[in-house]
Design a protein around this motif. Sequence first.
Motif, PDB file in Angstrom:
ATOM      1  N   GLU A  60       3.878  22.109  -4.143  1.00  0.00           N
ATOM      2  CA  GLU A  60       4.242  22.182  -2.731  1.00  0.00           C
ATOM      3  C   GLU A  60       4.263  20.836  -2.003  1.00  0.00           C
ATOM      4  N   PRO A  61       3.272  19.960  -2.207  1.00  0.00           N
ATOM      5  CA  PRO A  61       3.259  18.725  -1.414  1.00  0.00           C
ATOM      6  C   PRO A  61       4.347  17.717  -1.795  1.00  0.00           C
ATOM      7  N   TYR A  62       4.980  17.877  -2.958  1.00  0.00           N
ATOM      8  CA  TYR A  62       5.847  16.833  -3.510  1.00  0.00           C
ATOM      9  C   TYR A  62       6.925  16.385  -2.516  1.00  0.00           C
ATOM     10  N   GLY A  63       7.689  17.324  -1.993  1.00  0.00           N
ATOM     11  CA  GLY A  63       8.803  16.979  -1.127  1.00  0.00           C
ATOM     12  C   GLY A  63       8.373  16.366   0.184  1.00  0.00           C
ATOM     13  N   VAL A  64       7.357  16.940   0.825  1.00  0.00           N
ATOM     14  CA  VAL A  64       6.955  16.459   2.138  1.00  0.00           C
ATOM     15  C   VAL A  64       6.299  15.082   2.062  1.00  0.00           C
ATOM     16  N   ILE A  65       5.491  14.834   1.023  1.00  0.00           N
ATOM     17  CA  ILE A  65       4.859  13.518   0.872  1.00  0.00           C
ATOM     18  C   ILE A  65       5.908  12.451   0.588  1.00  0.00           C
ATOM     19  N   ASN A  66       6.891  12.763  -0.219  1.00  0.00           N
ATOM     20  CA  ASN A  66       7.964  11.801  -0.484  1.00  0.00           C
ATOM     21  C   ASN A  66       8.756  11.483   0.773  1.00  0.00           C
ATOM     22  N   ALA A  67       8.976  12.486   1.626  1.00  0.00           N
ATOM     23  CA  ALA A  67       9.703  12.262   2.871  1.00  0.00           C
ATOM     24  C   ALA A  67       8.936  11.312   3.796  1.00  0.00           C
ATOM     25  N   ILE A  68       7.617  11.483   3.841  1.00  0.00           N
ATOM     26  CA  ILE A  68       6.791  10.590   4.655  1.00  0.00           C
ATOM     27  C   ILE A  68       6.823   9.177   4.090  1.00  0.00           C
ATOM     28  N   GLN A  94       0.811  -1.206   0.000  1.00  0.00           N
ATOM     29  CA  GLN A  94       0.000   0.000   0.000  1.00  0.00           C
ATOM     30  C   GLN A  94       0.854   1.270   0.000  1.00  0.00           C
ATOM     31  N   VAL A  95       1.891   1.269   0.822  1.00  0.00           N
ATOM     32  CA  VAL A  95       2.783   2.432   0.864  1.00  0.00           C
ATOM     33  C   VAL A  95       3.387   2.670  -0.513  1.00  0.00           C
ATOM     34  N   ALA A  96       3.842   1.597  -1.160  1.00  0.00           N
ATOM     35  CA  ALA A  96       4.432   1.724  -2.499  1.00  0.00           C
ATOM     36  C   ALA A  96       3.391   2.130  -3.528  1.00  0.00           C
ATOM     37  N   ARG A  97       2.193   1.569  -3.424  1.00  0.00           N
ATOM     38  CA  ARG A  97       1.133   1.877  -4.388  1.00  0.00           C
ATOM     39  C   ARG A  97       0.760   3.356  -4.339  1.00  0.00           C
ATOM     40  N   TRP A  98       0.555   3.868  -3.127  1.00  0.00           N
ATOM     41  CA  TRP A  98       0.122   5.260  -3.027  1.00  0.00           C
ATOM     42  C   TRP A  98       1.233   6.224  -3.391  1.00  0.00           C
ATOM     43  N   GLN A 155       0.951   6.319  -7.132  1.00  0.00           N
ATOM     44  CA  GLN A 155      -0.202   7.124  -7.542  1.00  0.00           C
ATOM     45  C   GLN A 155       0.087   8.612  -7.359  1.00  0.00           C
ATOM     46  N   PHE A 156       0.728   8.942  -6.232  1.00  0.00           N
ATOM     47  CA  PHE A 156       1.025  10.343  -5.952  1.00  0.00           C
ATOM     48  C   PHE A 156       1.981  10.926  -6.995  1.00  0.00           C
ATOM     49  N   LEU A 157       3.034  10.180  -7.315  1.00  0.00           N
ATOM     50  CA  LEU A 157       4.019  10.668  -8.289  1.00  0.00           C
ATOM     51  C   LEU A 157       3.401  10.853  -9.672  1.00  0.00           C
ATOM     52  N   ALA A 158       2.382  10.035  -9.977  1.00  0.00           N
ATOM     53  CA  ALA A 158       1.718  10.163 -11.274  1.00  0.00           C
ATOM     54  C   ALA A 158       0.817  11.388 -11.340  1.00  0.00           C
ATOM     55  N   MET A 159       0.462  11.934 -10.178  1.00  0.00           N
ATOM     56  CA  MET A 159      -0.491  13.040 -10.130  1.00  0.00           C
ATOM     57  C   MET A 159       0.095  14.353  -9.608  1.00  0.00           C
ATOM     58  N   CYS A 160       1.368  14.374  -9.239  1.00  0.00           N
ATOM     59  CA  CYS A 160       1.943  15.576  -8.644  1.00  0.00           C
ATOM     60  C   CYS A 160       3.268  15.922  -9.318  1.00  0.00           C
ATOM     61  N   GLU A 161       3.413  17.149  -9.720  1.00  0.00           N
ATOM     62  CA  GLU A 161       4.655  17.611 -10.328  1.00  0.00           C
ATOM     63  C   GLU A 161       5.672  17.961  -9.234  1.00  0.00           C
ATOM     64  N   PRO A 162       6.976  17.752  -9.502  1.00  0.00           N
ATOM     65  CA  PRO A 162       8.000  18.082  -8.503  1.00  0.00           C
ATOM     66  C   PRO A 162       7.970  19.531  -8.043  1.00  0.00           C
ATOM     67  N   SER A 163       7.435  20.421  -8.855  1.00  0.00           N
ATOM     68  CA  SER A 163       7.382  21.834  -8.491  1.00  0.00           C
ATOM     69  C   SER A 163       6.246  22.158  -7.528  1.00  0.00           C
ATOM     70  N   CYS A 202      -2.442  11.390  -0.609  1.00  0.00           N
ATOM     71  CA  CYS A 202      -2.200  10.909  -1.975  1.00  0.00           C
ATOM     72  C   CYS A 202      -3.499  10.862  -2.783  1.00  0.00           C
ATOM     73  N   ILE A 203      -4.572  10.399  -2.151  1.00  0.00           N
ATOM     74  CA  ILE A 203      -5.872  10.348  -2.822  1.00  0.00           C
ATOM     75  C   ILE A 203      -6.336  11.752  -3.189  1.00  0.00           C
ATOM     76  N   LEU A 204      -6.198  12.675  -2.245  1.00  0.00           N
ATOM     77  CA  LEU A 204      -6.651  14.038  -2.487  1.00  0.00           C
ATOM     78  C   LEU A 204      -5.840  14.719  -3.589  1.00  0.00           C
ATOM     79  N   GLN A 205      -4.565  14.363  -3.689  1.00  0.00           N
ATOM     80  CA  GLN A 205      -3.751  14.903  -4.785  1.00  0.00           C
ATOM     81  C   GLN A 205      -4.307  14.437  -6.132  1.00  0.00           C
ATOM     82  N   GLY A 206      -4.724  13.179  -6.201  1.00  0.00           N
ATOM     83  CA  GLY A 206      -5.333  12.669  -7.432  1.00  0.00           C
ATOM     84  C   GLY A 206      -6.634  13.373  -7.764  1.00  0.00           C
TER      85      GLY A 206
END
Length: 409
Positions: free
Chosen positions: A241-249, A224-228, A231-239, A362-366
């Motif tokens: 705001e959430p990109y860095g903090v979600i990846n850290a989590i 699940q951690v890997a799946r989400w 999904q998050f990376l497919a829906m969020c650009e590195p630029s 991750c869901i909300l980002q999608g």
Amino acid sequence: MTLPLIIIGPADDISREAKGRSWHNFEFKRGFRSDFLAKVHILITHRHVIWVNFIDVTDLVNPGIDESSLSVWLQENVAQSMPPYDYQLVDGGRSNLSYIVSDSTGSKFLLRRPPVSHVLASAHDMKREYRVMEALRDTLVPVPAMYAFCSDEAVNGAPFYVMEYVEGFVLRDKKSVEDAGLDVAERKKCSSNLVQVLANLHQVDYVAVHLDNFGKPGGYIARQVARWNKQFLAMCEPSEEPYGVINAIYEKLEKNIPRETKTTIVHGDFRLDNTVVSKDGEVKAVLDWELSTLGDPLADLALLLVYWVEKDSGNPLLVPSPSAMEGFYTKAEVVESYVKLTGQDVSNLDFYVAFSYYKLACILQGVLTRYRLGARAGDSSGAEGFAKQIVLLADMATEALDKSLNTRD
């Protein structure tokens, strides 16, 4: 009698060919609600004349519904249903779409399909939803009766299924509880029954109901951690705001996954407003099985707690929740009741709470990305604040994860 010229359609999308046509030659685009067309015909019949000029009827379109082909399919596959059919999009959904379908006899049933656009390949599997509810129909988990499943995308643009429309109340906020007439005692009963239903789900023998291949036993949280994250990376650009903090989590979760104690059927989005409740507080049906699989039952319990707002505790999800009203269980009572019913070890529950906040982010980002790209069907309320809410969810995930790791130490 010669009718005046008629031009009907979204104001910014009227084709040149439509201009200048008389009524008997004009063809409506698919998707207009049948009740709107009926009103137009009544005007013509009784007044003999109508002029409709550049009316914006964008909001009258039912995205995701091809009325002409659906009508044929429903008549052939839903027993005793009779056309014409009317479709009402159910408010509150931010992912898969649900429509209340009414036929000419007044009967109702529910049609459920994926979002109308920007769908990830691994998401929105209608067949899984249909299959799990069909499997649970003779268990202690209340689910609607399944009527028919359609895999032919030519019928309505995507797979969909039709199920029983369960009468009752969906408790989304304080007003819905008041509308249902639930007093303090009935709210307590509702809390107790909700936890009982969750316990019943986790005690279903998934082999006996032929769901042994519904998922992989063991390793649920790691997958699940890997799946989400995917999904998050497919829906969020590195630029963004959430990109860095979600990846850290994600990295922190991945390194600290606790040992799972058991495998059960999990709902994946178990919360009060994904149920239908009777006027005396009994859970009549559990809905929205989009994320169901075989997995760790603590993930369901943790997500229920994340959505369960207590009085004077604030609302980190920034969404209405009736659970803060007098009579509903506290979070501690939810956990205590669940443990009493199941005997489940909950010593690592904080980790699962952290994962639940991360998953919701991750869901909300999608959802946010789909709205930005134009997929407007479903509940778009609060869409402008989604980015801020994602960061807030990330903060809550970090707090719960730190608490979990400190407890282990």
